[in-house]
Design an enzyme around this catalytic site. Structure first.
Site, PDB file in Angstrom:
ATOM      1  N   LYS A  69       0.872  -1.179   0.000  1.00 25.37           N
ATOM      2  CA  LYS A  69       0.000   0.000   0.000  1.00 25.37           C
ATOM      3  C   LYS A  69       0.908   1.228   0.000  1.00 25.37           C
ATOM      4  O   LYS A  69       1.504   1.561   1.029  1.00 25.37           O
ATOM      5  CB  LYS A  69      -0.923  -0.008   1.215  1.00 25.37           C
ATOM      6  CG  LYS A  69      -1.912   1.154   1.256  1.00 25.37           C
ATOM      7  CD  LYS A  69      -2.784   1.058   2.505  1.00 25.37           C
ATOM      8  CE  LYS A  69      -3.843   2.159   2.520  1.00 25.37           C
ATOM      9  NZ  LYS A  69      -3.230   3.522   2.578  1.00 25.37           N
ATOM     10  N   PHE A  95      -1.220   0.187 -11.002  1.00 25.55           N
ATOM     11  CA  PHE A  95      -1.606  -1.137 -10.521  1.00 25.55           C
ATOM     12  C   PHE A  95      -2.865  -1.677 -11.185  1.00 25.55           C
ATOM     13  O   PHE A  95      -3.255  -2.819 -10.897  1.00 25.55           O
ATOM     14  CB  PHE A  95      -1.796  -1.134  -9.001  1.00 25.55           C
ATOM     15  CG  PHE A  95      -2.628   0.004  -8.471  1.00 25.55           C
ATOM     16  CD1 PHE A  95      -4.001   0.049  -8.665  1.00 25.55           C
ATOM     17  CD2 PHE A  95      -2.020   1.036  -7.785  1.00 25.55           C
ATOM     18  CE1 PHE A  95      -4.765   1.100  -8.173  1.00 25.55           C
ATOM     19  CE2 PHE A  95      -2.774   2.087  -7.274  1.00 25.55           C
ATOM     20  CZ  PHE A  95      -4.148   2.119  -7.468  1.00 25.55           C
ATOM     21  N   ARG A 135     -16.660   0.086  -4.244  1.00 26.42           N
ATOM     22  CA  ARG A 135     -16.065  -0.818  -3.258  1.00 26.42           C
ATOM     23  C   ARG A 135     -16.633  -2.238  -3.399  1.00 26.42           C
ATOM     24  O   ARG A 135     -17.839  -2.423  -3.543  1.00 26.42           O
ATOM     25  CB  ARG A 135     -16.319  -0.306  -1.838  1.00 26.42           C
ATOM     26  CG  ARG A 135     -15.711   1.055  -1.579  1.00 26.42           C
ATOM     27  CD  ARG A 135     -15.828   1.470  -0.118  1.00 26.42           C
ATOM     28  NE  ARG A 135     -15.455   2.872   0.052  1.00 26.42           N
ATOM     29  CZ  ARG A 135     -14.210   3.309   0.180  1.00 26.42           C
ATOM     30  NH1 ARG A 135     -13.214   2.433   0.173  1.00 26.42           N
ATOM     31  NH2 ARG A 135     -13.958   4.602   0.315  1.00 26.42           N
ATOM     32  N   LYS A 178      -7.697  -3.718   1.537  1.00 25.03           N
ATOM     33  CA  LYS A 178      -6.486  -3.157   2.140  1.00 25.03           C
ATOM     34  C   LYS A 178      -6.273  -3.785   3.505  1.00 25.03           C
ATOM     35  O   LYS A 178      -7.224  -4.104   4.222  1.00 25.03           O
ATOM     36  CB  LYS A 178      -6.568  -1.638   2.249  1.00 25.03           C
ATOM     37  CG  LYS A 178      -7.642  -1.097   3.164  1.00 25.03           C
ATOM     38  CD  LYS A 178      -7.589   0.429   3.193  1.00 25.03           C
ATOM     39  CE  LYS A 178      -8.718   1.009   4.044  1.00 25.03           C
ATOM     40  NZ  LYS A 178      -8.683   2.494   4.094  1.00 25.03           N
TER      41      LYS A 178
END
Length: 293
Positions: free
Chosen positions: A61, A133, A203, A209
């Site tokens: 992250k 990413f 989401r 995460k």
């Protein structure tokens, strides 16, 4: 043939309509009304220990600034343009990219200051990397998109354009070891992309995460006077969340911040252990001012 063409006319139309609706809801400000906006980004949920990490690609992250490339313009997540040097965006692929502008671990404040200057001539840009990413609305599952992304970056041949390193783990113990090593080295945590997930905005468990703490944002609504050695300075910030919860944040404030605290109305990021039974964050700690769009 591009990715959209391979989807077929009906699916392409639905994808475009979805992207337009999500962008409209988020209030994105696109510079060219004749150019369809890049799709809204995927957003992460928090990893749950019940989830099998073997189904995911794992990456660090990054402590950077989220940046989306729509094929013409580099933008914040909100859709607002990022003022970047011409040489920085020259040669980027003409397809959407999702990633982070990054200077390195624990250098967010330096990066934030550079971007806030909106000065494309600033020499600090020479150290910035665009760590990508994902491909918004790209074809195939994440494994396929990752392979296509690596090919795009290799073809672009720009040293500041890089693919975020992705790896696989076999089980939860291996995931925990990777998290511990990352945090010990100064990293924030991990991101998990489900290998078989197709791209979708918003989401979902397609993107997770994992950090050693929880984090959230709140708006500064007042100041609590300091006592003792903090006499005459700010002892804590009084903040309010979007759902109306109020609490104080004192930990994490430097002497400079206590002398010149974030202005009333400023959005700040804080970290905490867990929520109390009353819904208040336990041990909130100031992280940074959310100054970017």
């Amino acid at each position: 043939m591009n990715a959209a063409s391979r989807l077929g006319p009906a699916r392409t139309h639905r994808t475009l309509i979805l992207a337009l609706l999500v962008a409209a809801v988020s209030g994105a400000a696109w510079a060219d009304p004749h150019t369809p906006p890049a799709p809204a980004p995927m957003l992460a949920l928090r990893y749950d220990a019940a989830i099998d990490p073997a189904q995911y690609w794992i990456s660090e992250k990054l402590d950077g600034v989220r940046a989306l490339w729509d094929g013409r313009q580099l933008r914040f997540r909100s859709g607002r343009p990022i003022v970047a040097p011409d040489w920085f965006v020259a040669g980027l692929p003409d397809t959407p990219l999702d990633g982070e502008l990054w200077l390195g671990r624990q250098r967010f404040d330096e990066l934030s200051g550079l971007i806030r200057r909106a000065d494309p001539q600033h020499p600090g840009w020479r150290a910035v990397r665009y760590m990508v990413f994902d491909q918004p609305a790209g074809a195939g599952d994440f494994s396929a998109r990752l392979q296509a992304l690596q090919a795009l970056v290799m073809a672009a041949d720009r040293p500041w354009l890089q693919v975020v390193e992705q790896r696989r783990v076999t089980d939860r113990a291996a995931l925990q070891r990777l998290l511990d090593d990352t945090v010990a080295g100064g990293g924030e945590g991990l991101m998990l992309h489900r290998a078989d997930a197709h791209w979708q905005p918003g989401r979902s468990d397609a993107l997770l995460k994992l950090t050693p703490w929880l984090d959230a944002e709140a708006r500064v609504v007042g100041y609590i006077p300091g006592k003792g050695r903090l006499q005459g300075r700010v002892g804590a910030l009084e903040v309010e969340t979007d759902d109306g919860r109020r609490f104080r944040i004192g930990s994490g404030l430097t002497d400079a911040l206590r002398n010149t605290p974030p202005a009333i109305g400023t959005l700040v990021t804080y970290r905490y252990r867990e929520l109390t039974p009353g819904g208040q964050p336990r041990f909130p700690r100031y992280v940074r001012e959310r100054t970017l769009p």
